[in-house]
Structure formats: structure tokens, C-alpha cells
Scaffold this motif. Structure first.
Motif, short mmCIF file in Angstrom:
data_model
loop_
_atom_site.label_atom_id
_atom_site.label_comp_id
_atom_site.label_asym_id
_atom_site.label_seq_id
_atom_site.Cartn_x
_atom_site.Cartn_y
_atom_site.Cartn_z
N GLY A 172 1.01 -1.16 0.15
CA GLY A 172 0.01 0.12 0.18
C GLY A 172 1.06 1.30 -0.20
N MET A 173 0.14 2.15 0.69
CA MET A 173 0.92 3.51 0.69
C MET A 173 0.92 4.08 1.94
SD MET A 173 0.04 7.06 0.41
CE MET A 173 -1.52 7.25 -0.58
N LEU A 174 2.00 4.93 2.55
CA LEU A 174 1.79 5.57 3.90
C LEU A 174 1.78 7.06 3.42
CD1 LEU A 174 2.50 5.67 6.90
CD2 LEU A 174 4.86 5.81 6.38
N ASP A 175 0.68 7.34 3.79
CA ASP A 175 0.03 9.13 3.57
C ASP A 175 0.82 9.87 4.83
OD1 ASP A 175 -0.93 11.39 3.10
OD2 ASP A 175 -3.00 10.69 2.89
N MET A 176 1.85 10.64 4.61
CA MET A 176 2.19 11.52 5.51
C MET A 176 1.69 12.86 5.50
SD MET A 176 6.20 10.08 5.40
CE MET A 176 6.24 10.22 3.84
N THR A 177 0.76 13.02 4.74
CA THR A 177 0.02 14.61 4.48
C THR A 177 -0.37 15.01 5.97
OG1 THR A 177 -0.99 13.78 2.68
CG2 THR A 177 -1.61 16.01 3.58
N ASP A 178 -0.81 14.35 6.87
CA ASP A 178 -1.22 14.95 8.09
C ASP A 178 -0.23 14.78 9.45
OD1 ASP A 178 -3.46 15.97 7.02
OD2 ASP A 178 -4.57 13.83 7.47
N CYS A 179 1.11 14.26 8.91
CA CYS A 179 2.21 14.20 10.02
C CYS A 179 2.46 15.35 10.65
CB CYS A 179 3.31 13.75 9.45
SG CYS A 179 3.27 11.79 9.20
N LYS A 180 2.65 15.20 11.98
CA LYS A 180 3.20 16.34 12.94
C LYS A 180 4.47 15.98 13.88
CE LYS A 180 -1.51 18.19 14.11
NZ LYS A 180 -2.15 17.50 12.91
N TYR A 181 5.29 16.91 13.79
CA TYR A 181 6.66 16.43 14.40
C TYR A 181 6.73 17.37 15.36
CZ TYR A 181 7.31 14.50 9.64
OH TYR A 181 7.11 13.93 8.47
N GLU A 182 7.30 16.74 16.53
CA GLU A 182 7.43 17.41 17.95
C GLU A 182 8.85 16.99 18.70
OE1 GLU A 182 5.01 17.05 22.17
OE2 GLU A 182 4.29 15.92 20.53
N GLN A 183 9.37 18.12 19.03
CA GLN A 183 10.69 17.83 19.90
C GLN A 183 10.14 17.40 21.37
OE1 GLN A 183 13.65 18.68 17.95
NE2 GLN A 183 14.46 17.13 19.38
N ILE A 184 10.49 16.34 21.64
CA ILE A 184 10.10 15.92 22.86
C ILE A 184 11.02 15.75 23.83
CG2 ILE A 184 8.04 14.47 22.29
CD1 ILE A 184 9.70 11.92 22.74
#
Length: 248
Positions: A62-74
């Protein structure tokens, strides 16, 4: 993300260790080198690596959709990613690639600084091609000209057609079935840049400079012969796995 090791960390350090932790809620990427960090910028930037579309990663199922990915420095060394969605494919397909040898290859390098020659570089290259054709005919070899400062990277796809450079670098690539022919084709194709006759040129001194006197041997030339996806019933059927025990 982990395939290129610490390319997803900063500052740059080739192939250092990073750790990926995957849960149902998120993915965490942590740099293990004492002087590296996985930051929002470094991780998000590497998520775009070698993709026509930065949001989609296609895999056999299939396909990994990263359109709505959020990146956070933890923490100082870790970035957390949330929001990716996996979109299953209707059928499982795996990539099949292959290449075939075209021939032996030589490289010639010429520099042009004369403004008139720069503006007429296409005529210069055509002159050089014709000189090769007189000697070898028009079949049985390949001759390419990469004009850096004009369209050396994108070729005919380059959208800027006007030459704005004060100097050009012409890389000549000659390909033939054997090394001797490839060398001679490249030599003639490079040297004739120097001797090209243009309508307004009165002298015979030439208007090109060579980085080295000779042409340089390069690795053989290859071209894609297979570049397809293949439907399979099982994603592992084309990839047999064997387990061995060592050190016993």
C-alpha cells in the motif's frame, strides 16, 4: 526514516546510529551519537528524501500517507511523529529493477569563456558531432554533451533557455562497445569544440580550454532494462529467507 541512519539527525554525521521506536500512537526517532540530535527540521526534512511527492511512501502492500504528520521535539535528541496513515493497496506489488551494459565510456572536459562561443554553443557542439560522424558514421556509438552553465543538469527539461553564464563547462561522454573506440570518439568530440568554425570567427586559435590534455576513462555505461512493479500473492514470495547459525 532509518534506512540512511543518521542522515535524519543534525549536525551531519554519515551513518551514525539512530533508534526508531514504533507504537500504536506514534513513532519516535532518537539520535544515539553524543553530538547529534534528531530535530523536527532534520527528521521532517529526511521524510522527503528521494520522493517525487514528499507526502507519499509506496510499499508493496500500500501507501504511507504522511500528509497529516506532526513533528514534535520531546527531548534534546528525540523527535516524535504522529498522524501517518497507511492506505492498503488492492493488490500487493513489488518493485523489479534491472540494468544492462551499454558499452565502455570515456569523459572529456572542456571550458568555454569566449562570449560569442557561449552564445553559439549549440552550433559548436553540432560541429563537433559532425566531425565524429565523418570518422565513425552515425551508428555503433553514443555521444553526449552536458553543458554546465546552460542545461547540464536537466538537459532539454531546463525551463531557463537564455544562457546567463560568463563561462561554460562542457562534459563530453562517449560510449562505444570497446574502450579504444570510446576513447577516440570522446577525444574527437572534445577536441573539435576547440576547432569549431563559427560564422563570425576569423582566427583559428580556438575558443575552448581543456581541463586535462587527454580524455578520462570512466566506469562502463548502463541503462535501465527493467523498471516495473510485479503483482504477487505473498509479499515474500520473490524474496526467499534463509537462517544460518554461525560460530558453532
Amino acid at each position: 526514516m532509518l534506512e540512511c541512519a543518521s542522515f535524519c539527525a543534525e549536525p551531519y554525521g554519515g551513518k551514525e546510529t539512530v533508534i526508531g521506536t514504533i507504537t500504536d500512537e506514534d513513532v519516535k526517532v532518537t539520535a544515539m551519537h553524543p553530538e547529534q540530535r534528531c530535530t523536527v527540521a532534520s527528521v521532517a526534512g529526511h521524510a522527503m528524501y528521494e520522493r517525487a511527492n514528499p507526502f507519499y511512501e509506496f510499499v508493496p502492500g500500500g501507501m504511507l500517507d504522511m500528509t497529516d504528520c506532526k513533528y514534535e521535539q520531546i527531548d534534546e535528541k528525540t523527535t516524535r511523529i504522529t498522524g501517518p496513515k497507511f492506505v492498503p493497496a488492492q493488490e500487493i506489488r513489488v518493485k523489479l529493477e534491472g540494468a544492462g551494459k551499454v558499452g565502455e565510456r570515456y569523459i572529456g572536459i572542456a571550458g568555454i569563456r569566449d562570449p560569442y562561443t557561449i552564445q553559439n554553443v549549440d552550433q559548436v557542439i553540432q560541429w563537433a558531432k559532425e566531425q565524429v560522424k565523418e570518422r565513425f558514421g552515425d551508428a555503433g556509438y553514443r555521444l553526449y554533451y552536458h553543458v554546465f552553465g546552460k542545461n547540464g543538469v536537466m538537459g532539454d527539461l531546463e525551463p531557463i533557455k537564455e544562457i546567463r553564464s560568463h563561462e561554460l563547462c562542457v562534459v563530453v561522454e562517449g560510449v562505444a562497445p570497446d574502450k579504444k573506440t570510446a576513447e577516440e570518439i570522446t577525444m574527437i568530440g572534445t577536441r573539435q569544440i576547440f576547432y569549431a568554425r563559427l560564422p563570425e570567427v576569423k582566427g583559428t586559435a580556438g575558443s575552448a580550454a581543456f581541463l586535462v590534455e587527454e580524455v578520462l576513462p570512466a566506469s562502463p555505461a548502463y541503462v535501465w532494462t527493467v523498471n516495473h512493479t510485479v503483482p504477487v500473492d505473498d509479499p515474500m514470495e520473490l524474496f526467499p529467507t534463509y537462517l544460518t547459525e554461525a560460530g558453532v
